[in-house]
Design an enzyme around this catalytic site. Structure first.
Site, PDB file in Angstrom:
ATOM      1  N   ARG A  48      -5.842 -20.696   6.700  1.00  0.00           N
ATOM      2  CA  ARG A  48      -6.016 -22.091   7.124  1.00  0.00           C
ATOM      3  C   ARG A  48      -7.431 -22.586   6.805  1.00  0.00           C
ATOM      4  O   ARG A  48      -7.621 -23.734   6.381  1.00  0.00           O
ATOM      5  CB  ARG A  48      -5.734 -22.233   8.623  1.00  0.00           C
ATOM      6  CG  ARG A  48      -4.243 -22.203   8.983  1.00  0.00           C
ATOM      7  CD  ARG A  48      -4.044 -22.626  10.432  1.00  0.00           C
ATOM      8  NE  ARG A  48      -2.653 -22.616  10.849  1.00  0.00           N
ATOM      9  CZ  ARG A  48      -1.790 -23.618  10.658  1.00  0.00           C
ATOM     10  NH1 ARG A  48      -2.187 -24.708  10.005  1.00  0.00           N
ATOM     11  NH2 ARG A  48      -0.542 -23.535  11.099  1.00  0.00           N
ATOM     12  N   ASP A  69       0.838  -1.197   0.000  1.00  0.00           N
ATOM     13  CA  ASP A  69       0.000   0.000   0.000  1.00  0.00           C
ATOM     14  C   ASP A  69       0.871   1.244   0.000  1.00  0.00           C
ATOM     15  O   ASP A  69       1.829   1.336   0.789  1.00  0.00           O
ATOM     16  CB  ASP A  69      -0.892   0.038   1.246  1.00  0.00           C
ATOM     17  CG  ASP A  69      -2.099  -0.873   1.134  1.00  0.00           C
ATOM     18  OD1 ASP A  69      -2.225  -1.578   0.117  1.00  0.00           O
ATOM     19  OD2 ASP A  69      -2.925  -0.880   2.070  1.00  0.00           O
ATOM     20  N   GLY A  85      -0.289  -3.773   3.995  1.00  0.00           N
ATOM     21  CA  GLY A  85      -1.007  -2.510   4.004  1.00  0.00           C
ATOM     22  C   GLY A  85      -0.296  -1.461   4.816  1.00  0.00           C
ATOM     23  O   GLY A  85       0.486  -0.664   4.304  1.00  0.00           O
ATOM     24  N   SER A  86      -0.541  -1.481   6.118  1.00  0.00           N
ATOM     25  CA  SER A  86       0.039  -0.470   7.003  1.00  0.00           C
ATOM     26  C   SER A  86       1.426  -0.852   7.498  1.00  0.00           C
ATOM     27  O   SER A  86       2.158  -0.006   8.019  1.00  0.00           O
ATOM     28  CB  SER A  86      -0.890  -0.265   8.212  1.00  0.00           C
ATOM     29  OG  SER A  86      -2.219  -0.075   7.800  1.00  0.00           O
ATOM     30  N   GLY A 121      -5.141  -3.054   9.047  1.00  0.00           N
ATOM     31  CA  GLY A 121      -4.760  -1.914   9.864  1.00  0.00           C
ATOM     32  C   GLY A 121      -4.480  -2.225  11.313  1.00  0.00           C
ATOM     33  O   GLY A 121      -4.358  -1.311  12.132  1.00  0.00           O
ATOM     34  N   GLY A 161      -2.819  -7.585   8.337  1.00  0.00           N
ATOM     35  CA  GLY A 161      -2.085  -7.824   9.577  1.00  0.00           C
ATOM     36  C   GLY A 161      -0.628  -8.186   9.411  1.00  0.00           C
ATOM     37  O   GLY A 161       0.067  -8.409  10.407  1.00  0.00           O
ATOM     38  N   LYS A 188      -8.270   0.697  -4.813  1.00  0.00           N
ATOM     39  CA  LYS A 188      -9.440   0.129  -4.150  1.00  0.00           C
ATOM     40  C   LYS A 188     -10.717   0.881  -4.513  1.00  0.00           C
ATOM     41  O   LYS A 188     -10.727   2.111  -4.604  1.00  0.00           O
ATOM     42  CB  LYS A 188      -9.275   0.185  -2.624  1.00  0.00           C
ATOM     43  CG  LYS A 188      -8.133  -0.661  -2.071  1.00  0.00           C
ATOM     44  CD  LYS A 188      -8.081  -0.545  -0.550  1.00  0.00           C
ATOM     45  CE  LYS A 188      -6.863  -1.263   0.026  1.00  0.00           C
ATOM     46  NZ  LYS A 188      -6.969  -2.721  -0.111  1.00  0.00           N
TER      47      LYS A 188
END
EC number: 4.3.3.6
Length: 295
Positions: A166, A25, A236-237, A154, A215, A82
């Site tokens: 999983r 990102d 992402g973050s 996030g 995550g 997005k």
């Protein structure tokens, strides 16, 4: 069996080309260049990374087209952007800008809580999130060319991405072992289209790539998801909310490629500085759980 058109083969093939890589990102040209130099296979252009979207609250929408164009002009690797779930016009706008992929994303506030986009109507390929085989199969039936775990965006907490990867892989194994005359009941119970389940059974895998997302904050997180069967990793973050984005970006790319080289991952993890501040999932209120958006 699902009829895979020539255009659909091209779309899926484009996603296959990103296999084994990291997609990052970014919110501006400078970050996009850092990602490209670190070895990212693509970037996701948006106004705010998921951690900032979560912190700001309110309604999260498609990025300003100026940001998307700025990122597209700064790098040579593919650029994703997005749109909100079910937002026909945001998707068309992004397609008109010439992005390489659109992420119909639960990170943004859904525009439609009932319907996802019919992604077969678009020339541009789509990536979508999933938590289980039902969600995966529905998105594939709608025309998604690439999937990713939803995780919990996030948060810097890998636990939900692990759960989703999983879950999907366990259900793929289950489908592969079913008799064909048992698939219809399984389709009924999971809400997964029968034709997609039949394709999964015959292939022994999803017919599209499935990346990890939501995550990933450290090189070890990225390697973990690859070991669990991810085809690649979205971050992402985790990059630009860390203490040293350049180092984290390079380390996560290397760990994704060499996910079974533990000595290398140990060395990559040394002296990185602090990872992004994480969030314990149990502290989130139900309305704060982005993974619950969509169906």
């Amino acid at each position: 069996m699902t009829n895979v058109t020539g255009t659909e083969r091209v779309k899926r093939g484009m996603a296959e080309m990103q296999k084994g890589g990291v997609i990052m990102d970014v919110v501006n040209a400078e970050q996009a260049k850092i990602a490209e130099e670190a070895g990212a296979v693509a970037v996701m252009a948006l106004e705010r990374v998921p951690a900032d979207i979560r912190a700001a609250g309110g309604v999260a929408r498609m990025a300003d087209p100026t940001i998307v164009e700025e990122v597209m002009g700064a790098v040579s690797i593919p650029v994703m952007a997005k749109c909100r779930i079910g937002h026909l016009v945001e998707a068309r706008v992004l397609e008109s800008l010439g992005v390489d992929y659109i992420d119909e994303s639960e990170v943004l506030t859904p525009a439609d809580e009932v319907n996802h986009l019919n992604k077969r109507d678009y020339t541009v390929p789509f990536v979508c999130g999933c938590r289980d085989i039902g969600e995966a199969a529905r998105r594939i039936a709608e025309g998604a060319s690439m999937l990713r775990t939803k995780g919990e965006p996030g948060t810097g907490n890998i636990v939900e991405a692990v759960r989703h990867m999983r879950q999907v892989n366990a259900e793929i194994r289950q489908v592969a072992n079913l008799r064909e005359d048992e698939l219809m009941t399984y389709a009924k119970n999971t809400g997964a289209p029968y034709e997609v389940l039949l394709e999964i059974k015959r292939l022994g895998r999803l017919p599209v790539v499935n990346f990890a997302a939501g995550g990933v904050a450290t090189p070890a997180d990225a390697a973990l998801m690859m070991q669990l069967g991810a085809d690649g990793v979205f971050v992402g973050s985790g990059i630009f909310k860390s203490e040293n984005p350049e180092k984290f970006a390079r380390a996560i790319v290397e760990a994704t490629t060499h996910y079974e080289d533990y000595e290398l991952i140990a060395n990559l993890s040394k002296g990185l500085g602090d990872a992004m501040k994480g969030v314990e999932i149990s502290t989130l209120l139900p309305e704060q759980r982005m993974q619950e958006r969509g169906w």
